[in-house]
Structures are given as C-alpha cells and as structure tokens.
Design an enzyme around this catalytic site. Structure first.
Site, PDB file in Angstrom:
ATOM      1  CB  SER A 131      -1.042  -0.256   0.931  1.00 17.21           C
ATOM      2  OG  SER A 131      -0.807  -0.538   2.297  1.00 17.21           O
ATOM      3  CE  LYS A 175      -3.926   0.903   4.678  1.00 17.73           C
ATOM      4  NZ  LYS A 175      -3.625   0.513   3.398  1.00 17.73           N
TER       5      LYS A 175
END
Length: 813
Positions: free
Chosen positions: A693, A736
């Site tokens: 990511s 996140k």
C-alpha cells in the site's frame, strides 16, 4: 400308551395280495418321519394330503406315510418321496384355526414303495411290507443293554424326555422297537431319521442309534457342565452380595462403616443422578465395577476414580434456556458497548434465526479481529448476557502443546482433559458462549500443532463428536457458541480461518473515544477509586487532551489507564484532606499527568522535496508513515533502509521504474539514473514495515526527489501502483483514514476502487477530511506535487556550472 391302543384298535393292517403287495393311499410328510409302533401327531396342510386323509378315514383302513424330499412342495410325485415309508393307522383329528388339520397317527410296519398306481386326487402306491427278523443273540442283548444305559443317562440330563418313555424303553425286549422308540425321542435331522427308518437290520439300526445317542449325550453333558458353572458363578455372586450386605449392616451397627464402600455408593448415586447418555453411562458403570473390585491400595484406584468424577462433572444434557427477545438483546448490547454496529447486527440476526429455526440452526463460529482495546473480549460477555447463557473464556496465547486442546491419555501420570473439556466443566451447561482469546498467538513445536487440533473444535460438521484423549468418549460441542479473537489473521492457517466467520473491529475515532469515556470509563474508575461522592467531573476539553496528547491507540485501554491515573491523584488529595477541584480541565490534566507524551503535530509538517506522507495499518490501528527519498551522486543503485519487507522493496523498485519510464515527461535526463543513487528511507527503523500500500507514496517521493518539486505536507495517501502507474485498492481504509485525521492531515488520496470502503467511516470523520479518489499516478502527481522551481533543478544548475568552469572544478577536486 393304553389310550393309543384303544383309539387305533379297530383299524387293521392291510392284507397283502398273492404277490405280497398292498395298495394304499400315500400321506406325504413334511419334515417328519413316523416309526412303527410310535404314535405321532401329523399336521396336514396340503390338498393332496387332505384327500388321502379323508379317503383313509372313510374306508377305515391304513395308509402309507412317507417323508418328502422337498419340504416346500405342495403337489408331490413318486420322485419327491423316499422309497421307504411306514404304514400308519389314523386316530383322533383336530381342525386348527388356520384351516389346517392335526391328526394322530400310529405306525404299524415298514413298507417299501414299489410302484405308483394313482396320482389324483391323491397318490396310491403299490408297496411291499417289510418283515423284520430279530435274532436273540448274546451280542444283541448286550447291545440293547448298552443302548438302554446310554438312554438312561441322556434322560437324566434331558428334562424333555417323559418318565413314561423311559419306563417303556426299560421294558422293551425287541431291538427293533427299542431303536425306533429311542429315535423318536431324540432331536435329529430329517435325513438322520429317514436313514434309521431305512436300516432294515435291527442290530445295525441299534448300533447307529447308539452312535447318535453317544453324540447327544456328549452335547447334553457339555450343556450341563456349562449350566453348572453358570449356576456356581451365580451362587457365588449371590453369596458375595449376601455376605457384603451382612458385613455392611454389622459395620453400620458398630459405627464402623467401610469408607471405601461408602464412597463407591456415593459415586454410584452420582452416576444415576447425572442423567448421562446411555453409551456414556455404560462406560462409566464398567469403570465403577472395575473400581469396586479393586483393593483400596491399588495404584490405579485414583486414576479410575478421577476419570469417573470428570465424566460425572461434565454437562451432558443440562443447558441454558436462550433468551430470544431481540429487543432485550439489542438493549443489553447497546448498554454495554458503544458503536460496533456490524457486530451487534450479527448477534441480533443469530437470535432472530434461532427464534425461527432453533432445531435446524448450527451455532456460528465467530472470529473478532481488530487492534487491542477495542472491546473484543468484553463484547463476548455481553453476547452471553443477551442470550442468557453462561460465559467462559480460554486464553490461547503461548499455547504450544496439542495436549492443551485434546488432553493427555490416561496412561500418563497426572493426565487431565484438555482446556476445552476443562472449560466446559466450569461452564456447567452444554450451550455456553465459549471465547477462545488470542487465537493468533498459538504456537507449534515438537509437541504438536494446537491450531490443527482446533480444526475439529471449530467445525460445526465435526464438533458434535469432539474426541478428547482423556475422556475416550465423544463429547457434543455443537450447541456451544464459539467466539475467537485475534489481532491479526496472518498467523492463522487457512483451514482454521475457513471455519470461522470473520468480523472486523476497527479503531475508534476521537468522538467515539469521548463517548466511551463518558458512558463507561469515567463511571467505572470513579467507583473503583471511591470517588462517587466527590462529584468529580471531566470537561470535554480535558478528555480531548487525554485522548490526543496522552494516549495514541486504536482502542481505549490506555485511555482508561490514564483516566485511572487522574483519579488516583485526586483520591490522594482527598485522602490527605488537601483542597482539590471537582472539575477536571485541560490545564488540570497537564498539571496532574505532566508533559504530554504525544505532541499534536505531524512528523512532516513542511512542504519538502522527496518527503511524502503515507498511511499504514498496524495491529494497534492506523498510522501515518513518512517516506524520505534522496538522490545522491553515485552509480545508479537503489538503497533502501528502515527495515523494509520484500513486498515494500518491490514497490520501491516499481515506483523507480515508473519514474524512469516517464523521465521525459518530467524533463529528467536519463543520465541521472546512471550518475545518481536513490536512497529510500522510512524512519523508525526498529519497526518492521511491509506491504504494497506504500507504492503510491514511494512513487511521489521518488518523483519529487528527481524533479525537485516539493510534496504537499497536508496530503496523506495509500495505494498500490502498477508499472504503468495504475492505482490498485488497499485494505484497512477506515484505520488509515482515521490515522490521517488523528494527525491533523485534511487531504487523503486513495484509489478509486476504495470508494466503497467509505461506508465504514463515521460521518464526523468524513466531514473533517477531503478524500480524493485517483485512477492513475498522474492525478496523484497533480494534487500532491507543487510547481517546479523557476530557476530549474539544482542538479542541472550545478552541471551547467561545471561545464562552464571545468578548470575551477578540477582545482577544487
């Protein structure tokens, strides 16, 4: 016998013709043989036999009874009959309920069938009467005496032989009649009876009967011996019972009751009242019988007794009655926990389905996955409370021995059942809520793999007959509601993960933490520290200060500890009778707790070249991740530091390849990739980092370092990139995004494929953020990188300066 003579007195034998033959009807016999001078009942079932019977009774004459070869045949011919039969006279006849007839028949003499003269409606045959000649020799007399002695011994052992028959045999002087009479009393096959009928020599016939008698006698003696042994055992057992009962009464009267026997009786009563399944009760009863026959000093005594006590103590049928009131369950879950809508909906769905189809539904196997402190374990207690079930918990952290799950064999010293069975005993019901905590912390070594042993426990298709090595009997776990908890699913084997329904717990937002602190944590700590009467109040600003400056976590465990720390300090002031403020403000929090542990600032708060902010997931929730890239003079190598995993290293290589592919678009000379090294670094080098990511962030940092365009510090991003700059979705979007909000970063860039994940993010958080969804890297570059420097790249200026003044450069070098 007298009755038989009177009954058959008027019927004479058939007179032979001049050739010595008689013509008589035939009575086929199914499964029996009639001997001369013996009265035998005959069951007549076929039409052919009935016709012969009526003809004989009408004429008042005898007929010939012959055994059939095929017993099931209804219409017989001469081929179906034996050649030797018996001339019989018929007596009394009875009609049976099934329309068949039973008639008494007296045998007269043996006959040999010579020719069939009529077939319908019944058989008529021409037969020759057989005249038996008996010699009164000493050999025959001795043979008769031996046969009579054998028969007397057989009559003593066989109670089915009447005394009248024995008297008749003892008074018979004719060897032929003796053989026929004894044969009629023995249990023989049809072929053996027919063979005796066909032996015409009386001496030979008597010898064959002696052989059969000897065989019968051996069998009777064996049966008698077995019966005697059985009777002796029964007598001895009854004698022991009688003596033990006497001894018990005497000891009771003396006040000296046998302690061992008293314990055996208590265990027996417990087995009866335990309501065990039949196969389990048989097993325990056998073990108790072994126990009662042992000496109290036997070493195995304690092992068997402990085993029986475990079986009795386990719940086999006792269960809690489920509370299927959905409204009550929703109220209980809401009162005990704030938020967590997905989990609460799943539990209410389970109660609804159980209410509609309780018998068909299998208990679910749930797996709560999330960071520490978000309420996974405490929610299990609330579920048990909502359902009205018992709650039990087993921590699997650090378990490395398979026997911890399945138990040890009873042959081992100190053997015990596994933790599953031990916990079921503690639960006391067959349907508790059973929590297996920290399932991702299981280990494996030379003693086995506990996670493999859990495959049977957590499989609804198998756990109805769970096998524990200690119990050695199947135990039903299908009614148990299993809930497992884990911080990370990666350590779990695929086979185990496939058996569970995963429910993810995400980190709490600041607003959720604030609500949890007011509803649950503060009242709990005030009570724990004896501050209920102090009317202590926490300002919202004080709680926000604690959340943002003194705790940094996805859950609320450290938040509770910090609130407890504040309460302890105020409790000390009250105990020392010092003045204190009933209102806890933000300033008061800083006075009590000291300098903040976490400064409300970002590690990257200035627009910089080669420095980008990424978003990462950890077991403790979301984190912001600063990525630094420097371009240094060298030979075109890529250097990566910060304890990066293989996947992240590959992402960095992909990002660099994307940069090189678009170097012309960014006006970066290709010589730069050969004359400069690229150094990628992620701070906090002691923490391992991995995952795809960070690809988007790495690409932005590398492009910024080469183009010398600054990266906006108020932008955080997460996404995987391809070699051609396409953006792929990532996981843990909620964690996140909340991490960006916690770090005061307003702008977040994600792949457009992650747009669906916004449904899990609270609306309060979404209002504070600007989330942009990109399709490729160019869109990210446009939103992240500032304009290039007006005077050009520093490296280009230095190169131009070197080309203009080569001598000065040479002197300097």
């Amino acid at each position: 016998m007298a009755t038989g003579k009177n009954e058959f007195y008027g019927i004479r034998n058939a007179e032979p013709d001049e050739n010595g033959f008689v013509q008589l009807p035939v009575l086929p016999l199914s499964g029996t043989v009639i001997f001369p001078h013996i009265v035998t009942p005959i069951l007549v079932t076929t039409a052919q036999a009935s016709a012969a019977l009526e003809a004989a009774r009408t004429s008042g004459k005898t007929l010939i009874a012959v055994a059939q070869r095929d017993l099931a045949k209804q219409q017989v011919s001469s081929k179906d009959l034996y050649s030797i039969g018996t001339e019989v006279a018929l007596g009394r006849m009875l009609r049976m309920a099934d329309h068949s007839r039973s008639v008494l028949a007296q045998g007269r003499r043996r006959v040999e069938i010579v020719e069939l003269t009529q077939t319908k409606p019944y058989l008529i045959v021409k037969a020759r009467p057989i005249v038996e000649k008996t010699e009164k020799s000493a050999e025959n007399v001795a043979l008769m005496q031996a046969v009579v002695n054998l028969f007397k011994r057989a009559a003593d052992l066989n109670f089915n032989i009447p005394d009248e028959v024995l008297v008749y045999v003892l008074n018979t002087s004719d060897p032929s009649r003796l053989a026929d009479q004894i044969t009629s009393t023995l249990t023989l096959q049809l072929e053996e009876r027919q063979r005796i009928l066909e032996i015409l020599d009386p001496s030979e016939r008597l010898q064959y009967v002696a052989t059969l008698l000897n065989r019968e006698l051996n069998m009777l003696e064996l049966k008698d011996e077995i019966s005697s042994q059985v009777q002796q055992e029964m007598d001895r057992g009854q004698r022991e019972v009688y003596l033990r009962e006497q001894m018990r009464i005497i000891q009771t009267e003396l006040g000296e009751e046998d302690i061992f026997q008293h314990e055996i009786n208590e265990i027996r009563d417990q087995i009866i009242t335990a309501n065990l399944p039949p196969e389990i009760q048989d097993k325990v009863t056998k073990e108790l019988t072994r126990l009662s026959m042992m000496s109290p000093m036997a070493p195995e005594m304690g092992i068997i007794r402990t085993y029986i006590e475990w079986i009795i103590a386990l719940p086999w049928t006792k269960g809690s009655i489920d509370n299927l009131d959905i409204g009550n369950a929703a109220q209980v879950l809401e009162a005990d926990h704030y938020g967590l809508p997905k989990v609460k909906d799943r539990i209410l769905e389970h109660i609804a389905v159980r209410k509609l189809a309780a018998d068909k539904m299998k208990s679910p196997i749930l797996c709560f996955v999330g960071p520490p402190g978000v309420g996974k374990t405490s929610l299990g207690k609330s579920i048990a409370k909502a359902l009205g079930r018992e709650f039990v918990r087993v921590s699997l952290g650090g378990v490395r021995d398979e026997a911890e799950i399945r138990g040890h064999r009873r042959t081992y010293i100190g053997a015990l059942p596994g933790r599953i069975i031990q916990t079921m005993r503690r639960a006391g019901t067959v349907n508790p809520v059973f929590m297996l905590d920290e399932i991702d912390k299981l280990g494996a070594d030379f003693r086995g793999d506990p996670s493999s042993a859990l495959l049977e426990v957590l499989d609804p298709e198998q756990n109805h007959a769970f096998s524990d090595h200690y119990l050695e009997v199947p135990y039903d776990l299908s009614k148990v509601m299993f809930i497992t908890t884990a911080n990370d699913l990666d350590p779990l084997p695929d086979a185990l993960l496939d058996r569970m329904e995963t429910i993810e717990f995400s980190g709490y937002t600041d607003e959720e933490k604030l609500a949890i602190a007011r509803r649950f944590l503060i009242p709990k700590q005030l009570e724990a520290h004896g501050l209920q009467k102090s009317k202590l109040q926490f300002d919202t600003a004080a709680l926000e200060t604690i959340i943002r400056q003194y705790t940094y976590e996805a859950g609320v465990r450290n938040l509770e500890r910090t609130i407890a720390n504040v309460c302890r300090k105020i409790a000390r002031q009250i105990a020392e009778e010092k003045p204190y403020s009933r209102r806890v403000t933000s300033k008061r929090v800083q006075e009590l707790l000291g300098p903040p542990e976490f400064i409300a600032m970002r590690a990257n708060n200035v627009d910089s070249i080669g420095v980008a902010t990424g978003l990462a997931w950890t077991a403790n929730g979301g984190e912001t991740l600063t990525i630094e890239v420097s371009v240094l003079p060298g030979k075109g190598s890529l250097l990566m530091t910060g304890q990066l995993g293989e996947v992240m290293q590959e992402s960095a290589q992909t990002a660099l390849s994307y940069m090189r592919m678009r170097a012309s678009d960014f006006e970066v000379p290709h010589e730069d990739f050969e004359n400069y090294d690229v150094h990628v670094h992620l701070p906090e080098g002691a923490v391992p980092k991995d995952g795809p990511s960070a690809g988007m962030t790495l690409a932005i940092a590398i492009i910024s370092a080469f183009t010398e365009r600054k990266v906006r510090s108020d932008v955080a991003m997460s996404g995987e990139i391809t070699l051609h700059g396409k953006l792929l979705p990532v996981g843990a979007v909620k964690e996140k995004v909340l991490a960006a909000r916690r770090s005061r970063i307003k702008n977040v860039i994600l792949s457009k494929h992650n747009k669906k994940d916004l449904i899990d993010i609270p609306e309060d958080a979404l209002r504070d953020l600007n989330i942009f969804f990109a399709d490729d890297m160019q869109q990210v570059i446009d939103r992240t990188l500032l304009a290039p420097p007006r005077e050009g790249r520093k490296r280009d200026l230095e190169r131009q300066s070197e080309e203009k003044n080569p001598t000065e450069v040479e002197v300097e070098s």
